[in-house]
Design a protein around this motif. Structure first.
Motif, short mmCIF file in Angstrom:
data_model
loop_
_atom_site.label_atom_id
_atom_site.label_comp_id
_atom_site.label_asym_id
_atom_site.label_seq_id
_atom_site.Cartn_x
_atom_site.Cartn_y
_atom_site.Cartn_z
N GLU A 1 0.77 -1.32 -0.15
CA GLU A 1 0.10 0.17 -0.10
C GLU A 1 0.92 1.16 0.01
OE1 GLU A 1 0.19 -1.71 4.13
OE2 GLU A 1 -0.29 -2.55 2.30
N TYR B 1 -0.06 4.60 -1.94
CA TYR B 1 -0.10 5.93 -1.33
C TYR B 1 0.74 7.05 -1.84
CZ TYR B 1 0.93 9.09 2.65
OH TYR B 1 1.31 10.54 3.28
N LEU C 1 1.86 2.12 6.22
CA LEU C 1 0.89 3.22 6.64
C LEU C 1 0.58 3.02 7.93
CD1 LEU C 1 -1.17 3.72 3.40
CD2 LEU C 1 1.11 4.76 4.12
N GLN D 1 -3.29 7.23 6.43
CA GLN D 1 -3.13 8.65 5.83
C GLN D 1 -1.90 8.92 6.14
OE1 GLN D 1 -6.03 10.84 7.59
NE2 GLN D 1 -7.69 9.93 6.34
#
Length: 610
Positions: free
Chosen positions: A540, A544, A590, A595
């Motif tokens: 991820e 991102y 992450l 975020q």
């Protein structure tokens, strides 16, 4: 003193050119030189019989020029035909001695002239014009030049205003640049001394090859001196490798010998210097390694260079002049570096113009390397590195005077400064960049793909493929025209026509993802080599970072906030306390909200402990 030969009296004051060496060496050098008769006419005048001569010839070349002048003077039996004319290259250190010593030297020379019936031409080589003017006006030189049998020839490299006090006695002249024929003849003369000193053999063909390499890769300024230095160094190395047995057969210098020495100086592989030939397929593959989703740009660059049949070792070979047009961070700078690496296997010849928007003189523009704070002028750069790649970022910001000079330079591949010195750019490459027309490129990048589905028949696929290729060509031409129209609103049309436009489209997410994977690999290699740390990351993380970069329209990873975020995470992890439960592996991932990027040490597993 009357019993002492005049030649013996002159020896302490510098290098004396005798009739014997002049006749021996002047047979081919400076043959039919246009300025020899002018200087002879000046020397034989009753008034204004001294000369201030502007030239960029080295001291060695000037000595050979004076040999030719000496032979011509004695051959034609001008003034005082019953006695020979002497030429003395005055030792510059004598001008720098104490005043009492200088006065003593002048008195001795003056007395020596008074007891002879022979013309004495005194040559002084002082590169700086202001210093030349200063010495010519000093009392001891003025006294010497006032003697009716003395003629002064002052050689300087730069023009300047001659004071009125000298205009009555001195004629201003300017010698042309050394021709290639004269340069090779000087090398032939110097070869004799090099062969005798190093016990080697230097073939005729190698002289011209060495001179060409010196002009292309060492310096366009006084290239003969650089060629002699290269021959001297190569001969010394060849003699060492062959051993010091003077009775053995002498080694013959080859182009490979020369290339090996030159390669050690400029860090370009020897094979690139003597046998590199342009291959379009190889270049395209090379560019595609780090330039993603820029097929149009890569094809245009390759096709244009192929038309020029690029060869690195070809004399006077222009690397053409590109205009890379596209939005920020779309791969323009990467393409420049990849081109440099293809031709030279390094990138230290890339220089960027600093003051394009404020500069008034092209040759005096400030130039710097990308990673260096120090700078130099364009004319200094081209003298030191004739094969430089010079990048003009945001060319539309150039001042009117720079634009005009740039047009003359791109038309003739050389430029003359205010002192009438000519700077050659035949081996240099100019790459201009601009963001003008970026909105057209964004529109082209966002066009939907209407290609047929994979399940379509083979004939239909072939027809559609040809149609798509034609549409791509039309799109490229239309984009180039749109960009050209916009640039012509900022720059003169005649200058724009000198550019070969290469449009760079904004990169999509796939290209950004490839760049990010490549950069993370480079970071991992660095950590492994310098910190013995292994870097891993969760899948991820790529998505991102790609999304972040796409939102900010970033495709050049190095200068982006995305790069800063990754670097900050890794640096914070390296500085954090590390205990025995931690392995040597860092892991990018992450946080729980997905975020924020974080980097942690992985714990040692039981298997690793055992």
């Amino acid at each position: 003193m009357k019993n002492i030969p005049f030649e013996t009296l002159l020896q302490p004051f510098g290098t004396l050119i005798t009739s014997t060496c002049a006749k021996k060496n002047a047979s081919q050098l400076f043959k039919d030189h246009s300025h020899i008769p002018i200087i002879i006419d000046t020397i034989n005048r009753k008034y204004t019989h001294h000369a201030l001569i502007k030239t960029n010839l080295s001291a060695r070349c000037l000595f050979h020029f004076c040999e030719v002048l000496h032979a011509a003077l004695n051959q034609q039996h001008h003034t005082h035909p019953s006695s020979p004319i002497w030429i003395l290259q005055l030792e510059i250190s004598l001008l720098l001695s104490e005043q009492i010593e200088r006065e003593k030297i002048v008195c001795e020379l003056y007395d020596a002239l008074s007891q002879q019936d022979q013309i004495l031409i005194i040559c002084i080589h002082i590169p700086d014009h202001s210093q030349s003017i200063y010495y010519l006006q000093t009392p001891f030189i003025r006294k010497l030049s006032s003697h009716p049998l003395c003629r002064m020839l002052a050689f300087t490299e730069h023009d300047g205003v001659m004071p009125r006090s000298l205009q009555q006695d001195y004629l201003e002249l300017s010698l042309p640049t050394l021709t290639e024929v004269d340069a090779l003849n000087i090398l032939k003369l110097e070869r004799v001394a090099l062969e005798a000193y190093h016990h080697v053999i230097i073939p005729d063909l190698l002289l011209s090859q060495t001179y060409t390499l010196a002009k292309q890769y060492i310096s366009t300024y006084q290239a003969v001196e650089k060629a002699i230095l290269l021959l001297d160094s190569t001969a010394a190395r060849a003699h060492q490798e062959a051993g010091h047995d003077t009775q053995a057969s002498h080694p013959v210098l080859t182009l490979q010998f020369i290339a090996n020495v030159l390669s050690s100086w400029i860090q370009i592989p020897a094979a690139q210097l003597i046998s590199h030939h342009f291959n379009a397929k190889d270049l395209m593959t090379h560019l595609q390694q780090k330039i993603y989703e820029q097929d149009i740009a890569i094809q245009l660059i390759t096709k244009h260079l192929q038309q020029h049949k690029m060869q690195l070792n070809a004399p006077k070979n222009e690397l053409t002049h590109f205009l890379f047009a596209g939005p920020k961070h779309c791969g323009k700078n990467t393409a420049i570096k990849m081109l440099a690496h293809y031709f030279y296997k390094q990138t230290n010849m890339i220089y960027y113009v600093d003051d394009l928007s404020t500069g008034t003189s092209l040759l005096d523009l400030s130039i710097r390397k990308n990673s260096s704070l120090s700078s130099l002028t364009l004319k200094s750069l081209i003298q030191q590195m004739p094969y430089a790649i010079i990048v003009f970022e945001h060319i539309e910001q150039a001042t009117p005077s720079v634009r005009e000079e740039l047009y003359r330079l791109l038309s003739n591949h050389q430029l003359e400064d205010q002192q009438h010195l000519v700077y050659s750019f035949h081996q240099a490459c100019f790459i201009f960049t601009t963001t003008l027309g970026a909105e057209h490129l964004h529109g082209a990048a966002n066009q939907p793909d209407d290609s047929p589905e994979q399940s379509a028949g083979n004939l239909l696929q072939l027809i559609m493929s040809e149609k798509k290729a034609q549409e791509s060509t039309n799109t490229t031409e239309s984009l180039s025209k749109l960009i050209m129209n916009e640039i012509c609103q900022k720059l003169p049309m005649k200058l724009c026509q000198k550019f070969f436009i290469v449009p760079f489209l904004p990169a999509g997410k796939a290209a950004i993802e490839k760049i990010i994977r490549l950069k993370l690999k480079e970071i991992g290699d660095h950590l492994r080599e310098h910190h013995a740390v292994i870097l891993g990351y969760a899948p991820e993380v790529i998505r991102y970072l790609t999304q972040r970069a796409a939102q900010q329209q970033i495709t050049a990873y190095d200068d982006s906030s995305v790069a800063l975020e990754v670097d900050h995470c890794i640096e914070h992890a390296l500085r954090s306390p590390r205990n025995q439960t931690h392995s040597n592996q860092l892991f990018l991932q992450l946080n729980d909200t997905g975020q924020v990027l974080r980097c942690d040490w992985l714990a040692v597993t039981k298997q690793q402990t055992v």
